[in-house]
Design a protein around this motif. Structure first.
Motif, PDB file in Angstrom:
ATOM      1  N   ASN A 334       0.919  -1.182  -0.253  1.00  0.00           N
ATOM      2  CA  ASN A 334      -0.124  -0.017  -0.015  1.00  0.00           C
ATOM      3  C   ASN A 334       0.711   1.251  -0.055  1.00  0.00           C
ATOM      4  O   ASN A 334       0.656   2.161   0.893  1.00  0.00           O
ATOM      5  N   LEU A 335       2.079   1.306  -0.818  1.00  0.00           N
ATOM      6  CA  LEU A 335       2.954   2.409  -1.156  1.00  0.00           C
ATOM      7  C   LEU A 335       2.635   2.967  -2.485  1.00  0.00           C
ATOM      8  O   LEU A 335       2.207   2.594  -3.398  1.00  0.00           O
ATOM      9  N   PRO A 336       2.882   4.383  -2.340  1.00  0.00           N
ATOM     10  CA  PRO A 336       2.592   5.105  -3.550  1.00  0.00           C
ATOM     11  C   PRO A 336       3.691   5.213  -4.442  1.00  0.00           C
ATOM     12  O   PRO A 336       4.913   4.835  -3.890  1.00  0.00           O
ATOM     13  N   PHE A 337       3.897   5.617  -5.893  1.00  0.00           N
ATOM     14  CA  PHE A 337       4.837   5.770  -6.407  1.00  0.00           C
ATOM     15  C   PHE A 337       4.534   6.632  -7.647  1.00  0.00           C
ATOM     16  O   PHE A 337       3.248   6.660  -8.325  1.00  0.00           O
ATOM     17  N   SER A 338       5.398   7.541  -8.194  1.00  0.00           N
ATOM     18  CA  SER A 338       5.243   8.342  -9.424  1.00  0.00           C
ATOM     19  C   SER A 338       5.882   8.214 -10.515  1.00  0.00           C
ATOM     20  O   SER A 338       6.935   7.736 -10.515  1.00  0.00           O
ATOM     21  N   LEU A 339       5.343   8.660 -11.726  1.00  0.00           N
ATOM     22  CA  LEU A 339       6.112   8.822 -12.907  1.00  0.00           C
ATOM     23  C   LEU A 339       6.334  10.136 -13.437  1.00  0.00           C
ATOM     24  O   LEU A 339       5.331  11.009 -13.230  1.00  0.00           O
ATOM     25  N   LEU A 340       7.497  10.237 -14.131  1.00  0.00           N
ATOM     26  CA  LEU A 340       7.690  11.495 -14.920  1.00  0.00           C
ATOM     27  C   LEU A 340       7.758  11.204 -16.352  1.00  0.00           C
ATOM     28  O   LEU A 340       8.629  10.420 -16.722  1.00  0.00           O
ATOM     29  N   ALA A 341       6.927  11.816 -17.125  1.00  0.00           N
ATOM     30  CA  ALA A 341       6.957  11.635 -18.683  1.00  0.00           C
ATOM     31  C   ALA A 341       7.898  13.115 -19.174  1.00  0.00           C
ATOM     32  O   ALA A 341       7.263  13.969 -18.822  1.00  0.00           O
ATOM     33  N   LEU A 342       8.993  12.805 -19.973  1.00  0.00           N
ATOM     34  CA  LEU A 342       9.766  13.930 -20.409  1.00  0.00           C
ATOM     35  C   LEU A 342       9.773  13.877 -21.795  1.00  0.00           C
ATOM     36  O   LEU A 342      10.125  12.828 -22.331  1.00  0.00           O
ATOM     37  N   ASP A 343       9.870  15.118 -22.305  1.00  0.00           N
ATOM     38  CA  ASP A 343      10.347  15.211 -23.556  1.00  0.00           C
ATOM     39  C   ASP A 343      11.086  16.490 -23.968  1.00  0.00           C
ATOM     40  O   ASP A 343      10.622  17.743 -23.527  1.00  0.00           O
ATOM     41  N   LEU A 344      12.197  16.297 -24.723  1.00  0.00           N
ATOM     42  CA  LEU A 344      13.078  17.357 -24.839  1.00  0.00           C
ATOM     43  C   LEU A 344      12.169  18.571 -25.894  1.00  0.00           C
ATOM     44  O   LEU A 344      11.599  17.944 -26.957  1.00  0.00           O
ATOM     45  N   ASP A 345      12.195  19.672 -25.568  1.00  0.00           N
ATOM     46  CA  ASP A 345      11.386  20.767 -26.414  1.00  0.00           C
ATOM     47  C   ASP A 345      12.450  21.098 -27.559  1.00  0.00           C
ATOM     48  O   ASP A 345      13.701  21.264 -27.442  1.00  0.00           O
ATOM     49  N   ASN A 346      11.694  21.138 -28.759  1.00  0.00           N
ATOM     50  CA  ASN A 346      12.190  21.489 -30.244  1.00  0.00           C
ATOM     51  C   ASN A 346      13.572  20.703 -30.551  1.00  0.00           C
ATOM     52  O   ASN A 346      14.610  21.482 -30.968  1.00  0.00           O
ATOM     53  N   PHE A 347      13.507  19.350 -29.987  1.00  0.00           N
ATOM     54  CA  PHE A 347      14.907  18.754 -30.285  1.00  0.00           C
ATOM     55  C   PHE A 347      15.211  18.429 -31.912  1.00  0.00           C
ATOM     56  O   PHE A 347      15.997  18.396 -31.941  1.00  0.00           O
ATOM     57  N   LYS A 348      14.158  18.274 -32.446  1.00  0.00           N
ATOM     58  CA  LYS A 348      14.104  18.235 -33.917  1.00  0.00           C
ATOM     59  C   LYS A 348      14.730  19.218 -34.473  1.00  0.00           C
ATOM     60  O   LYS A 348      15.716  19.034 -35.530  1.00  0.00           O
ATOM     61  N   SER A 349      14.752  20.391 -34.166  1.00  0.00           N
ATOM     62  CA  SER A 349      15.613  21.636 -34.706  1.00  0.00           C
ATOM     63  C   SER A 349      17.031  21.448 -34.338  1.00  0.00           C
ATOM     64  O   SER A 349      17.992  22.049 -35.228  1.00  0.00           O
ATOM     65  N   ILE A 350      17.356  20.922 -33.317  1.00  0.00           N
ATOM     66  CA  ILE A 350      18.825  20.713 -32.773  1.00  0.00           C
ATOM     67  C   ILE A 350      19.414  19.704 -33.915  1.00  0.00           C
ATOM     68  O   ILE A 350      20.466  20.113 -34.291  1.00  0.00           O
ATOM     69  N   GLU A 386      13.541  11.399 -28.288  1.00  0.00           N
ATOM     70  CA  GLU A 386      13.915  12.349 -27.371  1.00  0.00           C
ATOM     71  C   GLU A 386      12.952  12.353 -25.863  1.00  0.00           C
ATOM     72  O   GLU A 386      12.795  13.100 -25.341  1.00  0.00           O
ATOM     73  N   GLU A 387      11.990  11.160 -25.987  1.00  0.00           N
ATOM     74  CA  GLU A 387      11.153  11.033 -25.154  1.00  0.00           C
ATOM     75  C   GLU A 387      11.622  10.038 -24.011  1.00  0.00           C
ATOM     76  O   GLU A 387      12.492   8.863 -24.117  1.00  0.00           O
ATOM     77  N   PHE A 388      11.705  10.460 -22.721  1.00  0.00           N
ATOM     78  CA  PHE A 388      12.131   9.680 -21.351  1.00  0.00           C
ATOM     79  C   PHE A 388      11.073   9.789 -20.303  1.00  0.00           C
ATOM     80  O   PHE A 388       9.897  10.409 -20.200  1.00  0.00           O
ATOM     81  N   MET A 389      11.180   8.534 -19.364  1.00  0.00           N
ATOM     82  CA  MET A 389      10.286   8.358 -18.270  1.00  0.00           C
ATOM     83  C   MET A 389      11.205   8.443 -17.021  1.00  0.00           C
ATOM     84  O   MET A 389      12.425   7.533 -17.018  1.00  0.00           O
ATOM     85  N   ILE A 390      10.870   8.859 -15.989  1.00  0.00           N
ATOM     86  CA  ILE A 390      11.721   8.703 -14.844  1.00  0.00           C
ATOM     87  C   ILE A 390      10.609   7.912 -13.849  1.00  0.00           C
ATOM     88  O   ILE A 390       9.381   8.223 -13.696  1.00  0.00           O
ATOM     89  N   ILE A 430       7.383  18.014 -19.025  1.00  0.00           N
ATOM     90  CA  ILE A 430       7.151  17.222 -17.954  1.00  0.00           C
ATOM     91  C   ILE A 430       5.642  16.822 -17.711  1.00  0.00           C
ATOM     92  O   ILE A 430       5.038  17.782 -17.290  1.00  0.00           O
ATOM     93  N   GLY A 431       5.267  15.769 -17.635  1.00  0.00           N
ATOM     94  CA  GLY A 431       4.104  15.348 -17.184  1.00  0.00           C
ATOM     95  C   GLY A 431       4.039  14.302 -16.123  1.00  0.00           C
ATOM     96  O   GLY A 431       4.890  13.348 -16.031  1.00  0.00           O
TER      97      GLY A 431
END
Length: 467
Positions: A334-350, A386-390, A430-431
């Protein structure tokens, strides 16, 4: 403490004394027939005889059958290992058997032509002593090729040579010089001399492997039997003792052949107890090293199978496994945990402006910045492009937002240096989702984090969204 350590810690004085004692035992065993020879020579009447033709014929027949068997076993060992020593041992057994058989066959001629009966014995022992000496001289030579081992011509030539010896002995037995004692003493003395040379060469060469020790003891007994034959007369006790001594050496050498057959099929490569312990210890070290290397390889393969090769972050499959395990633990405790969904902004232009090599360096730098910003037990994965999750174990939404802000701030303030671009600004959207709050399955919490990530993009990027 293992056995090899205990052996190595024995006092040096005890080790030396026991080694000397072992050598004295071997020497005493090999030379023990001298006591019997001396006893009969000094204390027994040489005129006492035991003449029994049937017993002699049966004994020679048994020796012949044994000789044939041991010859075959020696030949099989030679065919397997190709060891030259075994080739000469085979020929020595074969030559002795082929010549000595006539010593028994002509037992009945003892009263008609004593020399036809007597001379085959010393002739067989002389032939065997010569071949055994040649065998010793070939000790540790390079193995014969399979073609040499299988060639029948070599063996047929030797068989013909032994038959020729039989014919020559018969001719000699019927010649005027047969009765000269020098004839028999020359053959018997020759066998004694060759045996003595054989043992001397072994001692000089320090040939001490277990089966070669058996070889040396047998040769010593062969030489002593020739000495007894020289001192004895037909049918007296010394003569019979000489037979017994030779039989003892023959049995002992046969034992060595059988040991070779059941182990390495080689007469030079059966190891002593000390060598076996050392080889076992070496084998154990090699095995342990191989196991450790295998474990390292398995760990490396497991790491490669679970890691993104570019950034060093976990890959999608491994991350999903981690989340599944975290869901099971959350439901159990009965413990919580969380996720972070990350995406680098404008990475295609780099990538478009600076090339994929620079883009790869940026991805690697971002992962490193994120690792510095999260806790040691959190984990980051590259889900694609360029999509990551934590994954944030035992973390509520509020704490997840705080960690997400650290990652966002570290990314915004990071300096990505390269040869082409001295400074490159980068931001991340980040979501955030929480197990339980946003669902209790991997699909629901992933979907919630992704939806909030897209909302962060719509709200101008470079922000953390929780709803």
């Amino acid at each position: 403490m293992d056995m090899s350590t205990k052996i190595g810690e024995q006092p040096e004085a005890i080790r030396r004394v026991t080694k000397l004692y072992a050598k004295l035992l071997i020497a005493g065993f090999a030379l023990s027939p001298i006591v019997l020879i001396a006893y009969l020579y000094f204390f027994q009447d040489p005129a006492l005889k035991f003449e029994n033709h049937l017993f002699h014929e049966m004994a020679i027949a048994a020796a012949t059958l044994e000789g044939v068997f041991v010859t075959y076993v020696s030949w099989r060992c030679y065919q397997s290992s190709g060891e030259p020593l075994l080739r000469w041992l085979t020929l020595a057994f074969l030559g002795f058997t082929a010549i000595y058989a006539l010593h028994g066959a002509f037992t009945g001629m003892a009263h008609h032509n004593i020399w036809l009966f007597l001379l085959y014995g010393p002739a067989s022992r002389l032939a065997m002593a010569i071949l055994l000496l040649i065998g010793l001289l070939s000790f540790n030579q390079e193995a014969d090729s399979p073609g040499q081992r299988a060639a029948p011509r070599r063996w047929l030539i030797w068989i013909a040579a032994f038959l020729l010896v039989n014919i020559l002995v018969a001719i000699l037995a019927y010649s005027p010089i047969a009765g000269n004692p020098v004839v028999r003493l020359t053959m018997e003395g020759g066998a004694l001399a060759f045996s003595a040379i054989n043992v001397t060469l072994m001692l000089i060469g320090r040939i001490r492997s277990p089966l070669m020790t058996v070889f040396g003891i047998s040769i010593t007994m062969f030489g002593l039997s020739s000495l007894a034959f020289i001192l004895g007369r037909p049918w007296n006790h010394m003569w019979w003792l000489a037979h017994a001594i030779f039989a003892g050496g023959f049995f002992f050498l046969s034992y060595g052949i059988i040991q070779a057959f059941h182990t390495t099929r080689s007469f030079a490569k059966v190891y002593s107890q000390e060598e076996m312990v050392n080889r076992l210890a070496m084998a154990m070290v090699k095995t342990e090293s191989a196991i450790q290397e295998l474990q390292r390889s398995n760990q490396m393969l497991a790491h490669l199978a679970s890691t993104d090769p570019l950034t060093g972050a976990a890959n999608r499959r491994h991350f999903i496994d981690r989340v599944d395990a975290e869901i099971a633990r959350a439901k159990r405790d009965n413990l919580p945990f969380s996720l972070l969904a990350l995406d680098l902004d404008n990475f295609k232009s780099i990538n478009d402006h600076y090339g994929h090599q620079i883009g790869d360096e940026v991805l690697q730098g971002f992962v490193q910045q994120s690792l510095d910003a999260i806790r040691p037990y959190d984990s980051i994965a590259r889900m694609g492009g360029e999509e990551f999750m934590i994954l944030l174990p035992q973390t509520t939404m509020d704490v997840a937002v705080t960690i997400g802000e650290r990652v966002r701030s570290a990314t915004e303030n990071a300096v990505f240096e390269s040869i082409l671009i001295p400074k490159l600004a980068l931001t991340v959207s980040i979501g955030v989702s929480q197990f339980g709050h946003d669902g209790t399955s991997i699909d629901t919490i992933f979907r919630a984090a992704d939806e909030r990530l897209y909302r962060a993009k719509d709200m101008g990027r470079n922000c953390v969204i929780t709803a």
